[in-house]
Design a protein around this motif. Structure first.
Motif, mmCIF file in Angstrom:
data_model
loop_
_atom_site.group_PDB
_atom_site.id
_atom_site.type_symbol
_atom_site.label_atom_id
_atom_site.label_comp_id
_atom_site.label_asym_id
_atom_site.label_seq_id
_atom_site.Cartn_x
_atom_site.Cartn_y
_atom_site.Cartn_z
ATOM 1 N N UNK A 96 0.816 -1.218 0.000
ATOM 2 C CA UNK A 96 0.000 0.000 0.000
ATOM 3 C C UNK A 96 0.848 1.266 0.000
ATOM 4 N N UNK A 97 2.066 1.163 0.535
ATOM 5 C CA UNK A 97 2.934 2.341 0.644
ATOM 6 C C UNK A 97 3.775 2.611 -0.605
ATOM 7 N N UNK A 98 3.684 1.741 -1.593
ATOM 8 C CA UNK A 98 4.584 1.871 -2.751
ATOM 9 C C UNK A 98 4.369 3.141 -3.571
ATOM 10 N N UNK A 99 3.224 3.774 -3.409
ATOM 11 C CA UNK A 99 2.971 5.001 -4.164
ATOM 12 C C UNK A 99 4.006 6.083 -3.859
ATOM 13 N N UNK A 114 7.610 18.369 10.036
ATOM 14 C CA UNK A 114 6.575 18.254 9.005
ATOM 15 C C UNK A 114 6.707 16.940 8.242
ATOM 16 N N UNK A 115 7.943 16.563 7.964
ATOM 17 C CA UNK A 115 8.188 15.297 7.273
ATOM 18 C C UNK A 115 7.677 14.123 8.113
ATOM 19 N N UNK A 116 7.967 14.157 9.408
ATOM 20 C CA UNK A 116 7.526 13.077 10.287
ATOM 21 C C UNK A 116 6.006 12.984 10.314
ATOM 22 N N UNK A 117 5.334 14.117 10.433
ATOM 23 C CA UNK A 117 3.874 14.100 10.498
ATOM 24 C C UNK A 117 3.255 13.653 9.176
ATOM 25 N N UNK A 118 3.856 14.057 8.056
ATOM 26 C CA UNK A 118 3.364 13.606 6.755
ATOM 27 C C UNK A 118 3.418 12.081 6.665
ATOM 28 N N UNK A 119 4.516 11.494 7.113
ATOM 29 C CA UNK A 119 4.675 10.038 7.058
ATOM 30 C C UNK A 119 3.652 9.352 7.956
ATOM 31 N N UNK A 121 0.714 10.418 8.782
ATOM 32 C CA UNK A 121 -0.631 10.575 8.237
ATOM 33 C C UNK A 121 -0.862 9.800 6.936
ATOM 34 N N UNK A 122 0.214 9.536 6.195
ATOM 35 C CA UNK A 122 0.034 9.009 4.837
ATOM 36 C C UNK A 122 0.581 7.601 4.591
ATOM 37 N N UNK A 123 1.344 7.049 5.528
ATOM 38 C CA UNK A 123 1.913 5.720 5.351
ATOM 39 C C UNK A 123 1.182 4.700 6.217
ATOM 40 N N UNK A 124 0.869 3.561 5.643
ATOM 41 C CA UNK A 124 0.233 2.476 6.392
ATOM 42 C C UNK A 124 1.260 1.807 7.317
ATOM 43 N N UNK A 126 2.601 2.937 10.022
ATOM 44 C CA UNK A 126 3.600 3.861 10.555
ATOM 45 C C UNK A 126 2.928 4.818 11.532
ATOM 46 N N UNK A 127 3.364 4.769 12.786
ATOM 47 C CA UNK A 127 2.913 5.734 13.790
ATOM 48 C C UNK A 127 4.042 6.688 14.138
ATOM 49 N N UNK A 128 3.908 7.357 15.257
ATOM 50 C CA UNK A 128 4.918 8.349 15.640
ATOM 51 C C UNK A 128 6.280 7.715 15.904
ATOM 52 N N UNK A 129 6.291 6.574 16.563
ATOM 53 C CA UNK A 129 7.564 5.905 16.838
ATOM 54 C C UNK A 129 8.222 5.442 15.547
ATOM 55 N N UNK A 130 7.456 4.815 14.662
ATOM 56 C CA UNK A 130 8.030 4.272 13.425
ATOM 57 C C UNK A 130 8.489 5.387 12.487
ATOM 58 N N UNK A 131 7.727 6.474 12.437
ATOM 59 C CA UNK A 131 8.134 7.603 11.602
ATOM 60 C C UNK A 131 9.419 8.230 12.131
ATOM 61 N N UNK A 132 9.515 8.339 13.454
ATOM 62 C CA UNK A 132 10.747 8.843 14.067
ATOM 63 C C UNK A 132 11.917 7.911 13.770
ATOM 64 N N UNK A 133 11.647 6.615 13.803
ATOM 65 C CA UNK A 133 12.666 5.607 13.511
ATOM 66 C C UNK A 133 13.209 5.795 12.092
ATOM 67 N N UNK A 134 12.294 5.985 11.137
ATOM 68 C CA UNK A 134 12.722 6.192 9.751
ATOM 69 C C UNK A 134 13.573 7.455 9.619
ATOM 70 N N UNK A 135 13.101 8.550 10.185
ATOM 71 C CA UNK A 135 13.859 9.794 10.073
ATOM 72 C C UNK A 135 15.251 9.646 10.680
ATOM 73 N N UNK A 136 15.326 9.032 11.849
ATOM 74 C CA UNK A 136 16.640 8.832 12.465
ATOM 75 C C UNK A 136 17.544 7.978 11.569
ATOM 76 N N UNK A 137 16.963 6.957 10.944
ATOM 77 C CA UNK A 137 17.769 6.037 10.136
ATOM 78 C C UNK A 137 18.206 6.617 8.802
ATOM 79 N N UNK A 138 17.713 7.813 8.484
ATOM 80 C CA UNK A 138 18.238 8.531 7.302
ATOM 81 C C UNK A 138 18.973 9.801 7.732
ATOM 82 N N UNK A 139 19.378 9.842 9.015
ATOM 83 C CA UNK A 139 20.296 10.873 9.471
ATOM 84 C C UNK A 139 19.715 12.079 10.172
ATOM 85 N N UNK A 140 18.431 12.028 10.536
ATOM 86 C CA UNK A 140 17.842 13.128 11.298
ATOM 87 C C UNK A 140 18.049 12.858 12.792
ATOM 88 N N UNK A 141 18.831 13.712 13.435
ATOM 89 C CA UNK A 141 19.139 13.493 14.846
ATOM 90 C C UNK A 141 18.127 14.077 15.808
#
Length: 208
Positions: A96-99, A114-119, A121-124, A126-141
């Protein structure tokens, strides 16, 4: 505070592993392809109620092409093969997220919050923890990954009264700020990077 003393006790032991992993995150954020970024987003979908080690194993087995192109039955089979607890649901989320493939890097122009909140709201899957996890894993400290291990440490050190069963935006940001205020001021490192020291404290290893 005991938590600060505990981190200090492992800081220099963990530092080489932390720096190596952090450099990998920064490199992925700066140079990763859309498929590699989507693979990392899928990793964060998979680790919810599972494990980082399991997610890493799934990434290695399935690969960026697999997350992007396997049909849903093949992806479910691949997740079942690596032992995921919820292969059918997670396969559905990932498909579902491939779009988002082809536009992930466009999100990097947004402020991190804003990037975290977009993810969220729009990714299946993915909640606040998972979105934070993604951002951290691409270098957002700037983000904290408030998983059960971190929340337990916060609770044991009287930073929070109880471990929440679910997240609202307000509560996540409130708990994140508490952890930031305590640790960033003491160690002069961003909270996303300090998460790796906390992980080492709990697991004696630095996953992601």
């Amino acid at each position: 505070m005991k938590l600060i003393k505990d981190i200090e006790s492992i800081y220099f032991e963990a530092k080489p592993l932390v720096e190596k992993r952090w450099n990998e995150f920064v490199n992925l954020g700066e140079n990763g392809t859309e498929l590699e970024l989507f693979s990392e987003l899928s990793f964060c979908v998979l680790t919810a109620n599972w494990s980082a080690k399991g997610g890493i194993k799934a990434q290695n087995e399935i690969g960026p092409e697999g997350f992007a192109k396997l049909d849903i039955d093949e992806l479910e089979y691949a997740l079942r093969k690596v032992g995921h607890r919820f292969p059918k649901t997670r396969a559905q989320y990932i498909v579902s997220n491939r779009w988002i493939i082809g536009t992930i890097r466009h999100l990097f122009v947004l402020p991190y919050y804003q990037m975290r909140e977009f993810i969220v709201k729009n990714m299946k899957g993915i909640g606040w923890k998972e979105s934070s996890h993604f951002l951290r894993n691409v270098g957002y400290g700037e983000v904290a990954i408030l998983d059960k291990h971190i929340l337990r440490l916060m609770n044991e050190n009287n930073l929070i009264d109880s471990i929440p069963k679910g997240w609202t935006k307000k509560r996540y940001l409130e708990y994140e700020k508490i952890l930031k205020d305590v640790l960033e001021n003491h160690f002069n490192e961003p909270i996303g990077k300090l998460d790796l020291y906390l992980w080492y404290l709990v697991k004696k290893d630095v996953d992601k």
